[in-house]
Scaffold this motif. Structure first.
Motif, PDB file in Angstrom:
ATOM      1  N   LEU A 189       0.827  -1.192   0.000  1.00 41.72           N
ATOM      2  CA  LEU A 189       0.000   0.000   0.000  1.00 41.72           C
ATOM      3  C   LEU A 189       0.874   1.259   0.000  1.00 41.72           C
ATOM      4  O   LEU A 189       0.613   2.211  -0.742  1.00 41.72           O
ATOM      5  N   ARG A 190       1.930   1.250   0.809  1.00 42.70           N
ATOM      6  CA  ARG A 190       2.842   2.404   0.857  1.00 42.70           C
ATOM      7  C   ARG A 190       3.466   2.657  -0.509  1.00 42.70           C
ATOM      8  O   ARG A 190       3.537   3.790  -0.978  1.00 42.70           O
TER       9      ARG A 190
ATOM     10  N   LEU B  77       0.876   4.186  -2.813  1.00 46.07           N
ATOM     11  CA  LEU B  77       0.667   5.597  -2.482  1.00 46.07           C
ATOM     12  C   LEU B  77       1.832   6.468  -2.951  1.00 46.07           C
ATOM     13  O   LEU B  77       1.632   7.599  -3.403  1.00 46.07           O
TER      14      LEU B  77
ATOM     15  N   ASP C 130       1.346   7.027  -6.652  1.00 47.62           N
ATOM     16  CA  ASP C 130       0.092   7.679  -7.023  1.00 47.62           C
ATOM     17  C   ASP C 130       0.219   9.191  -6.896  1.00 47.62           C
ATOM     18  O   ASP C 130      -0.115   9.777  -5.881  1.00 47.62           O
ATOM     19  N   ARG C 131       0.701   9.842  -7.929  1.00 42.37           N
ATOM     20  CA  ARG C 131       0.854  11.296  -7.984  1.00 42.37           C
ATOM     21  C   ARG C 131      -0.073  11.841  -9.059  1.00 42.37           C
ATOM     22  O   ARG C 131      -0.502  11.117  -9.952  1.00 42.37           O
TER      23      ARG C 131
ATOM     24  N   GLU D 133      -9.895   8.708  -4.181  1.00 42.11           N
ATOM     25  CA  GLU D 133      -8.642   8.020  -3.829  1.00 42.11           C
ATOM     26  C   GLU D 133      -8.678   6.561  -4.268  1.00 42.11           C
ATOM     27  O   GLU D 133      -7.688   6.028  -4.777  1.00 42.11           O
TER      28      GLU D 133
ATOM     29  N   SER E 179      -8.151   6.575  -7.978  1.00 41.74           N
ATOM     30  CA  SER E 179      -6.774   6.949  -8.292  1.00 41.74           C
ATOM     31  C   SER E 179      -5.791   5.816  -7.982  1.00 41.74           C
ATOM     32  O   SER E 179      -4.896   5.515  -8.782  1.00 41.74           O
ATOM     33  N   LEU E 180      -5.961   5.175  -6.835  1.00 45.37           N
ATOM     34  CA  LEU E 180      -5.082   4.042  -6.496  1.00 45.37           C
ATOM     35  C   LEU E 180      -5.303   2.876  -7.464  1.00 45.37           C
ATOM     36  O   LEU E 180      -4.348   2.213  -7.865  1.00 45.37           O
TER      37      LEU E 180
ATOM     38  N   THR F 178      -3.522   3.747 -10.689  1.00 45.88           N
ATOM     39  CA  THR F 178      -2.077   3.604 -10.529  1.00 45.88           C
ATOM     40  C   THR F 178      -1.676   2.133 -10.544  1.00 45.88           C
ATOM     41  O   THR F 178      -0.700   1.754 -11.195  1.00 45.88           O
TER      42      THR F 178
ATOM     43  N   LYS G  86       6.279  17.097   0.174  1.00 48.53           N
ATOM     44  CA  LYS G  86       5.432  16.502   1.213  1.00 48.53           C
ATOM     45  C   LYS G  86       6.141  16.622   2.552  1.00 48.53           C
ATOM     46  O   LYS G  86       7.348  16.417   2.656  1.00 48.53           O
TER      47      LYS G  86
END
Length: 193
Positions: free
Chosen positions: A7-8, A11, A14-15, A111, A114-115, A118, A185
């Motif tokens: 998941l990390r 993420l 995922d930009r 989200e 989007s995920l 990606t 970030k």
């Protein structure tokens, strides 16, 4: 790799993508699969008031493009060149016969989309600045459906990376000397109170 690491990693990849390979279409079945992910999201009051319009016809995509405002921090950039434009859009709408307040649903569902994009090798950009009337007329969106967001997507034609944002630093995204889009970030130590 643990599920958390997976998941990390997702993420991190995922930009917001603003330049696409305009020659590669996104299929109807892929768009439907991305929208299906929203079924599994949390929903305030479990009301499920959001609806989606799929757009991947090249002529309709060309009609929608002028209604979008791209990357406000890039003041001298009017958006992707013709061959770098999205090949699909997912238009998120709120069914106002159910509610005028979607609570947290909009972001949660965007989200998930989007995920999902990606993970499928696609990229996208969540857009809030657009000409709502032009899009509604072009796509014949019924009056009870309030357009909330446009998710532009396709195969990425740009690279992105996260950079460190120091507290009080410049949070605006930028392109570095290699034309890589950089997204500042905050570090986790600056997020925890």
């Amino acid at each position: 790799m643990t599920p958390f690491e997976t998941l990390r990693d997702l993420l991190l990849r995922d930009r917001s993508i603003r330049r696409f390979d305009g020659g590669i279409p996104v299929s109807d079945s892929m768009l439907r699969s991305l929208i299906e992910l929203t079924r599994f999201c949390h929903s305030g009051r479990n009301l499920q008031p959001l609806r989606y319009k799929i757009v991947n016809d090249p002529e309709k995509c060309a009609e929608i493009f002028p209604a979008l405002k791209w990357a406000g921090y890039y003041e001298d950039w009017d958006g992707p060149a013709e061959k770098e434009r999205p090949t699909a859009y997912i238009i998120q709408c709120l069914d106002t016969t159910l509610t005028t307040n979607p609570l947290c649903d909009e972001g949660l569902q965007l989200e998930a989309i989007s995920l999902g994009a990606t993970s499928a090798g696609l990229g996208g950009c969540i857009i809030k600045a657009f000409d709502k009337q032009l899009i509604a007329e072009s796509l014949q969106i019924p009056h009870n459906l309030d357009i909330r967001y446009v998710y532009a997507l396709g195969v990425p034609a740009e690279k992105t990376r996260i950079t460190v944002l120091e507290p009080g630093g410049d949070y605006r995204y930028f392109r570095d000397e290699n034309d890589v889009q950089c997204v500042p970030k905050l570090d986790v130590k600056n997020l925890i109170i």
